[in-house]
Write a protein that holds these residues in place. Structure first.
Motif, PDB file in Angstrom:
ATOM      1  N   LEU A  29       0.925  -1.051   0.128  1.00  0.00           N
ATOM      2  CA  LEU A  29      -0.051   0.131  -0.121  1.00  0.00           C
ATOM      3  C   LEU A  29       0.781   1.296  -0.048  1.00  0.00           C
ATOM      4  O   LEU A  29       1.653   1.495   0.881  1.00  0.00           O
ATOM      5  N   TRP A  30       0.770   1.971  -1.096  1.00  0.00           N
ATOM      6  CA  TRP A  30       1.806   3.123  -1.209  1.00  0.00           C
ATOM      7  C   TRP A  30       0.843   4.053  -2.302  1.00  0.00           C
ATOM      8  O   TRP A  30       1.231   4.097  -3.391  1.00  0.00           O
ATOM      9  N   TYR A  31       0.117   5.178  -1.803  1.00  0.00           N
ATOM     10  CA  TYR A  31      -0.547   6.048  -2.593  1.00  0.00           C
ATOM     11  C   TYR A  31       0.475   6.853  -3.165  1.00  0.00           C
ATOM     12  O   TYR A  31       1.404   7.552  -2.513  1.00  0.00           O
ATOM     13  N   GLN A  34       0.585   2.397  -5.521  1.00  0.00           N
ATOM     14  CA  GLN A  34       0.295   0.930  -5.530  1.00  0.00           C
ATOM     15  C   GLN A  34      -1.036   0.931  -4.604  1.00  0.00           C
ATOM     16  O   GLN A  34      -0.614   1.107  -3.110  1.00  0.00           O
ATOM     17  N   TYR A  35      -2.225   0.682  -4.956  1.00  0.00           N
ATOM     18  CA  TYR A  35      -3.244   0.513  -3.911  1.00  0.00           C
ATOM     19  C   TYR A  35      -4.558  -0.066  -4.535  1.00  0.00           C
ATOM     20  O   TYR A  35      -4.690  -0.413  -5.689  1.00  0.00           O
ATOM     21  N   HIS A  36      -5.437  -0.321  -3.567  1.00  0.00           N
ATOM     22  CA  HIS A  36      -6.834  -0.714  -3.923  1.00  0.00           C
ATOM     23  C   HIS A  36      -7.598   0.322  -4.289  1.00  0.00           C
ATOM     24  O   HIS A  36      -7.715   1.154  -3.403  1.00  0.00           O
ATOM     25  N   ASN A  37      -8.398   0.443  -5.289  1.00  0.00           N
ATOM     26  CA  ASN A  37      -9.417   1.303  -5.256  1.00  0.00           C
ATOM     27  C   ASN A  37     -10.763   1.057  -4.657  1.00  0.00           C
ATOM     28  O   ASN A  37     -10.762  -0.066  -4.180  1.00  0.00           O
ATOM     29  N   GLY A  44      -2.774   2.260  -9.570  1.00  0.00           N
ATOM     30  CA  GLY A  44      -1.562   3.171  -9.450  1.00  0.00           C
ATOM     31  C   GLY A  44      -1.009   3.326 -10.426  1.00  0.00           C
ATOM     32  O   GLY A  44      -0.677   2.759 -11.183  1.00  0.00           O
ATOM     33  N   GLU A  65       0.431  -8.987  -2.274  1.00  0.00           N
ATOM     34  CA  GLU A  65       0.780  -7.793  -1.168  1.00  0.00           C
ATOM     35  C   GLU A  65       1.614  -8.339  -0.255  1.00  0.00           C
ATOM     36  O   GLU A  65       1.620  -9.461   0.355  1.00  0.00           O
ATOM     37  N   ASP A 164       5.169   2.402   8.461  1.00  0.00           N
ATOM     38  CA  ASP A 164       4.420   3.057   7.432  1.00  0.00           C
ATOM     39  C   ASP A 164       4.357   4.516   7.676  1.00  0.00           C
ATOM     40  O   ASP A 164       4.480   4.899   8.792  1.00  0.00           O
ATOM     41  N   THR A 186       2.939  11.014  -2.345  1.00  0.00           N
ATOM     42  CA  THR A 186       2.455  10.164  -1.430  1.00  0.00           C
ATOM     43  C   THR A 186       1.871  10.825  -0.278  1.00  0.00           C
ATOM     44  O   THR A 186       0.581  10.637   0.149  1.00  0.00           O
TER      45      THR A 186
END
Length: 256
Positions: A29-31, A34-37, A44, A65, A164, A186
Motif C-alpha cells: 500500500l503506497w498512494y 500501489q493501492y486498491h481503489n 496506481g 501484497e 508506514d 505520497t
C-alpha cells in the motif's frame, strides 16, 4: 542423429518452459503508486506502468501484497522474482538486476504546518547532536547521503524507524517526532484521503531525488529477461506511453 534431435527437442522444451514462466511481483500500500481503489482493483502509477511494461515484454506475472522489507528479502532468497518502484543501491545490486528507470522520485522532509522556520536543518548531517527526531519507513531508500549517515550511531539516535507513513503522521501529531521523510506525491495523496491539508508543510531541507527501477532477483531470473524488460521500457518511452501514464496519474491526483 536421434540423440542430437532428442537433445535439441529437450532444449526447445526448456526454453518454452522458461518463456512461459509466470513471474511473481510484490506490492505494498503506497498512494498514489500501489493501492486498491473503491472497486478493490489494484491500481496506481507503478501498477499501471508495470502492467504496460510487462505486456510490451510479453511476460506474464502474478501480484502479491507484501511488506517492502520482506519483499526485498524474498528477492534476495529467490522466493519472489521482481519488485517495482525500487530505488538503486549498491547493496541491492548484490542480489538483484536493475532495469532501465521508468520514472523519477523525490523525497522531502515534512513537518507540522508553521514549524519549518523553527527546525534549523540545512543538511541531513545537521541532525547529529540536534534536538530533532525524524521518522522514516523501514526498508525504504533515502539516498546515498542518508545511507552513509545512518551507519553512525550519533545520526541513528535522531532517527525513528516505523512500518508506514500513517505511524509517522500520528507520531508527529502527538509530538513524538519533529518530522518525517516521504515522497511528496505520497504525502499529497495521504492528506487528501484523510482531509489533513492544513496539518503539514514541506521543510526546505534537500533529502534526495533519483530514478526508479524494476528489480529482478538474480536467484530466479537472468539477463535475457532483463533485456526483454529493458527493450519494453525503451519502446514505451520512445512512443510516449510511459509519459502518458505518468501524466494521467498526475492529472487524476490533482483533480481528486
Amino acid at each position: 542423429m536421434i540423440r542430437v534431435f532428442f537433445n535439441f527437442f529437450i532444449l526447445l522444451l526448456c526454453m518454452g518452459q522458461a518463456n512461459s514462466k509466470v513471474l511473481s511481483v510484490g506490492w505494498e500500500l503506497w498512494y498514489p503508486y500501489q493501492y486498491h481503489n473503491k472497486e478493490r482493483q489494484l491500481v496506481g502509477l507503478d501498477i499501471e506502468s508495470f502492467k504496460a511494461i510487462m505486456t510490451q515484454a510479453n511476460l506474464p506475472y502474478t501480484t502479491a501484497e507484501i511488506p517492502w522489507k520482506t519483499h526485498l528479502h524474498y528477492l534476495k532468497t529467490g522466493k519472489m522474482d521482481m519488485a517495482m518502484g525500487a530505488s538503486w543501491s549498491s547493496e541491492r545490486e548484490n542480489y538483484a538486476y536493475f532495469t532501465q528507470p521508468y520514472r523519477h522520485e523525490t523525497v522531502k522532509l515534512f513537518v507540522k504546518k508553521g514549524l519549518s522556520a523553527n527546525i534549523k536543518l540545512n543538511t541531513l548531517s545537521d541532525l547529529i547532536g540536534s534536538k530533532y527526531i525524524l521518522g522514516v519507513e523501514s526498508g525504504y531508500y533515502y539516498g546515498d547521503t542518508y545511507q552513509e549517515l545512518i551507519k553512525k550511531p550519533s545520526f541513528r539516535a535522531n532517527i525513528s524507524e516505523v512500518i508506514d507513513l500513517e505511524q509517522n503522521v500520528t507520531l508527529v501529531l502527538e509530538g513524538h517526532l519533529d518530522g518525517f521523510l516521504v515522497d511528496p506525491n505520497t504525502m499529497q495523496s495521504f492528506v487528501e484521503k484523510y482531509h489533513m491539508e492544513d496539518e503539514f508543510e514541506q521543510h526546505p531541507l534537500e533529502i534526495y531525488s533519483a530514478d526508479i527501477f524494476i528489480m529482478l532477483s538474480k536467484k530466479t531470473l537472468d539477463k535475457d529477461v532483463l533485456s526483454r524488460i529493458d527493450k519494453a521500457i525503451t519502446t514505451l518511452k520512445d512512443n510516449g506511453e510511459l509519459a502518458k501514464i505518468n501524466q494521467r496519474w498526475k492529472a487524476s491526483h490533482n483533480s481528486d
